[in-house]
Design a protein around this motif. Sequence first.
Motif, PDB file in Angstrom:
ATOM      1  N   SER A 277       0.859  -1.188   0.000  1.00 60.99           N
ATOM      2  CA  SER A 277       0.000   0.000   0.000  1.00 60.99           C
ATOM      3  C   SER A 277       0.892   1.233   0.000  1.00 60.99           C
ATOM      4  O   SER A 277       2.105   1.138   0.197  1.00 60.99           O
ATOM      5  CB  SER A 277      -0.923  -0.011   1.225  1.00 60.99           C
ATOM      6  OG  SER A 277      -0.142   0.012   2.413  1.00 60.99           O
ATOM      7  N   TRP A 278       0.281   2.376  -0.217  1.00 55.65           N
ATOM      8  CA  TRP A 278       1.041   3.633  -0.158  1.00 55.65           C
ATOM      9  C   TRP A 278       1.099   4.128   1.279  1.00 55.65           C
ATOM     10  O   TRP A 278       0.088   4.146   1.982  1.00 55.65           O
ATOM     11  CB  TRP A 278       0.389   4.704  -1.030  1.00 55.65           C
ATOM     12  CG  TRP A 278       0.550   4.450  -2.490  1.00 55.65           C
ATOM     13  CD1 TRP A 278      -0.395   3.963  -3.344  1.00 55.65           C
ATOM     14  CD2 TRP A 278       1.727   4.653  -3.273  1.00 55.65           C
ATOM     15  NE1 TRP A 278       0.125   3.850  -4.609  1.00 55.65           N
ATOM     16  CE2 TRP A 278       1.427   4.270  -4.596  1.00 55.65           C
ATOM     17  CE3 TRP A 278       3.012   5.109  -2.984  1.00 55.65           C
ATOM     18  CZ2 TRP A 278       2.359   4.347  -5.619  1.00 55.65           C
ATOM     19  CZ3 TRP A 278       3.938   5.184  -4.007  1.00 55.65           C
ATOM     20  CH2 TRP A 278       3.616   4.811  -5.312  1.00 55.65           C
ATOM     21  N   ASP A 279       2.283   4.518   1.729  1.00 59.48           N
ATOM     22  CA  ASP A 279       2.485   5.193   3.008  1.00 59.48           C
ATOM     23  C   ASP A 279       2.914   6.608   2.628  1.00 59.48           C
ATOM     24  O   ASP A 279       4.100   6.887   2.476  1.00 59.48           O
ATOM     25  CB  ASP A 279       3.571   4.480   3.820  1.00 59.48           C
ATOM     26  CG  ASP A 279       3.822   5.142   5.165  1.00 59.48           C
ATOM     27  OD1 ASP A 279       3.013   6.006   5.580  1.00 59.48           O
ATOM     28  OD2 ASP A 279       4.837   4.821   5.806  1.00 59.48           O
ATOM     29  N   GLY A 280       1.949   7.471   2.405  1.00 57.16           N
ATOM     30  CA  GLY A 280       2.253   8.779   1.825  1.00 57.16           C
ATOM     31  C   GLY A 280       2.785   8.548   0.423  1.00 57.16           C
ATOM     32  O   GLY A 280       2.179   7.808  -0.364  1.00 57.16           O
ATOM     33  N   PRO A 281       3.955   9.096   0.091  1.00 61.54           N
ATOM     34  CA  PRO A 281       4.504   8.927  -1.255  1.00 61.54           C
ATOM     35  C   PRO A 281       5.358   7.663  -1.431  1.00 61.54           C
ATOM     36  O   PRO A 281       5.984   7.476  -2.468  1.00 61.54           O
ATOM     37  CB  PRO A 281       5.374  10.173  -1.410  1.00 61.54           C
ATOM     38  CG  PRO A 281       5.870  10.436  -0.026  1.00 61.54           C
ATOM     39  CD  PRO A 281       4.714  10.069   0.884  1.00 61.54           C
TER      40      PRO A 281
ATOM     41  N   PRO B 177       5.877   3.433  -1.400  1.00 58.56           N
ATOM     42  CA  PRO B 177       5.253   2.109  -1.417  1.00 58.56           C
ATOM     43  C   PRO B 177       5.735   1.282  -0.222  1.00 58.56           C
ATOM     44  O   PRO B 177       6.939   1.183   0.015  1.00 58.56           O
ATOM     45  CB  PRO B 177       5.745   1.476  -2.718  1.00 58.56           C
ATOM     46  CG  PRO B 177       6.438   2.552  -3.473  1.00 58.56           C
ATOM     47  CD  PRO B 177       6.810   3.614  -2.501  1.00 58.56           C
ATOM     48  N   ARG B 178       4.774   0.711   0.510  1.00 62.92           N
ATOM     49  CA  ARG B 178       5.099  -0.090   1.695  1.00 62.92           C
ATOM     50  C   ARG B 178       4.675  -1.535   1.477  1.00 62.92           C
ATOM     51  O   ARG B 178       3.500  -1.820   1.253  1.00 62.92           O
ATOM     52  CB  ARG B 178       4.405   0.467   2.930  1.00 62.92           C
ATOM     53  CG  ARG B 178       4.707  -0.354   4.170  1.00 62.92           C
ATOM     54  CD  ARG B 178       4.090   0.221   5.406  1.00 62.92           C
ATOM     55  NE  ARG B 178       4.444  -0.594   6.563  1.00 62.92           N
ATOM     56  CZ  ARG B 178       4.329  -0.196   7.815  1.00 62.92           C
ATOM     57  NH1 ARG B 178       3.855   0.998   8.085  1.00 62.92           N
ATOM     58  NH2 ARG B 178       4.684  -0.992   8.794  1.00 62.92           N
ATOM     59  N   LEU B 179       5.648  -2.440   1.546  1.00 57.76           N
ATOM     60  CA  LEU B 179       5.368  -3.869   1.467  1.00 57.76           C
ATOM     61  C   LEU B 179       4.897  -4.341   2.838  1.00 57.76           C
ATOM     62  O   LEU B 179       5.505  -3.999   3.859  1.00 57.76           O
ATOM     63  CB  LEU B 179       6.627  -4.640   1.060  1.00 57.76           C
ATOM     64  CG  LEU B 179       7.203  -4.305  -0.305  1.00 57.76           C
ATOM     65  CD1 LEU B 179       8.584  -4.925  -0.462  1.00 57.76           C
ATOM     66  CD2 LEU B 179       6.268  -4.778  -1.400  1.00 57.76           C
ATOM     67  N   GLU B 180       3.849  -5.124   2.855  1.00 62.06           N
ATOM     68  CA  GLU B 180       3.310  -5.618   4.121  1.00 62.06           C
ATOM     69  C   GLU B 180       4.132  -6.799   4.633  1.00 62.06           C
ATOM     70  O   GLU B 180       4.658  -7.587   3.861  1.00 62.06           O
ATOM     71  CB  GLU B 180       1.851  -6.040   3.941  1.00 62.06           C
ATOM     72  CG  GLU B 180       0.926  -4.895   3.549  1.00 62.06           C
ATOM     73  CD  GLU B 180       0.901  -3.750   4.548  1.00 62.06           C
ATOM     74  OE1 GLU B 180       0.932  -4.012   5.764  1.00 62.06           O
ATOM     75  OE2 GLU B 180       0.857  -2.586   4.099  1.00 62.06           O
ATOM     76  N   GLY B 181       4.240  -6.900   5.946  1.00 62.80           N
ATOM     77  CA  GLY B 181       4.815  -8.078   6.579  1.00 62.80           C
ATOM     78  C   GLY B 181       6.323  -8.110   6.724  1.00 62.80           C
ATOM     79  O   GLY B 181       6.867  -9.143   7.111  1.00 62.80           O
ATOM     80  N   ALA B 182       7.008  -7.023   6.444  1.00 59.03           N
ATOM     81  CA  ALA B 182       8.466  -7.017   6.591  1.00 59.03           C
ATOM     82  C   ALA B 182       8.861  -7.139   8.062  1.00 59.03           C
ATOM     83  O   ALA B 182       8.101  -6.750   8.958  1.00 59.03           O
ATOM     84  CB  ALA B 182       9.066  -5.743   6.004  1.00 59.03           C
ATOM     85  N   LEU B 183      10.029  -7.672   8.310  1.00 60.78           N
ATOM     86  CA  LEU B 183      10.562  -7.762   9.668  1.00 60.78           C
ATOM     87  C   LEU B 183      10.718  -6.357  10.257  1.00 60.78           C
ATOM     88  O   LEU B 183      10.351  -6.098  11.403  1.00 60.78           O
ATOM     89  CB  LEU B 183      11.915  -8.488   9.650  1.00 60.78           C
ATOM     90  CG  LEU B 183      12.612  -8.690  10.976  1.00 60.78           C
ATOM     91  CD1 LEU B 183      11.793  -9.589  11.891  1.00 60.78           C
ATOM     92  CD2 LEU B 183      13.993  -9.297  10.748  1.00 60.78           C
ATOM     93  N   VAL B 184      11.268  -5.442   9.464  1.00 63.69           N
ATOM     94  CA  VAL B 184      11.424  -4.040   9.860  1.00 63.69           C
ATOM     95  C   VAL B 184      11.050  -3.170   8.666  1.00 63.69           C
ATOM     96  O   VAL B 184      11.432  -3.467   7.528  1.00 63.69           O
ATOM     97  CB  VAL B 184      12.879  -3.726  10.292  1.00 63.69           C
ATOM     98  CG1 VAL B 184      13.063  -2.242  10.572  1.00 63.69           C
ATOM     99  CG2 VAL B 184      13.270  -4.546  11.510  1.00 63.69           C
TER     100      VAL B 184
END
Length: 160
Positions: free
Chosen positions: A100-104, A106-113
């Motif tokens: 999904s977008w985190d502001g500008p 792209p954020r992958l879901e489920g990462a360790l960090v």
Amino acid sequence: MSAVAPETFLDAMSSLASGVAAVTAADRSGAPCGLLVSSLCSYSAAPPSVMLAVDQRARSYASLLAAQEFAVHLLHSGQGEIASVFAGRSEHKFAGQDWSWDGPVPRLEGALVYLRCVRAKVVEHGDHAILVGNVAGCDVGPGEPLVYFRRALDWRLTAP
């Protein structure tokens, strides 16, 4: 002192275990782009920042270096498939990914960090650029890291 052959150097450095991170940003058209890096480290605690090396041959190189914000996703041991996708040269790395977008950014879901970063500095050297980002947001999830060692993404560390 004579120079070391690149192949010899790469063989030697393959013995250095490192975590892997998918690095994402928006390209100039606003579409998500990303790549996999194994040359990544914490840079400073004040301000919190990370440093990573980006190969100039990477499809996302220009977009990543031009982006004001980017994200670093340290992958967990169950994300080898994501690592392989982001290490590849496909233009469609986000197809089939949970993101999904985190502001500008792209954020992958489920990462360790997950680290949301603001570009602080770029230094070009050799066939890579060093990118320093100040960490503007951080989420830490459960799990063990995916480790790159001896040119393989299937090494895993487990807590004692």
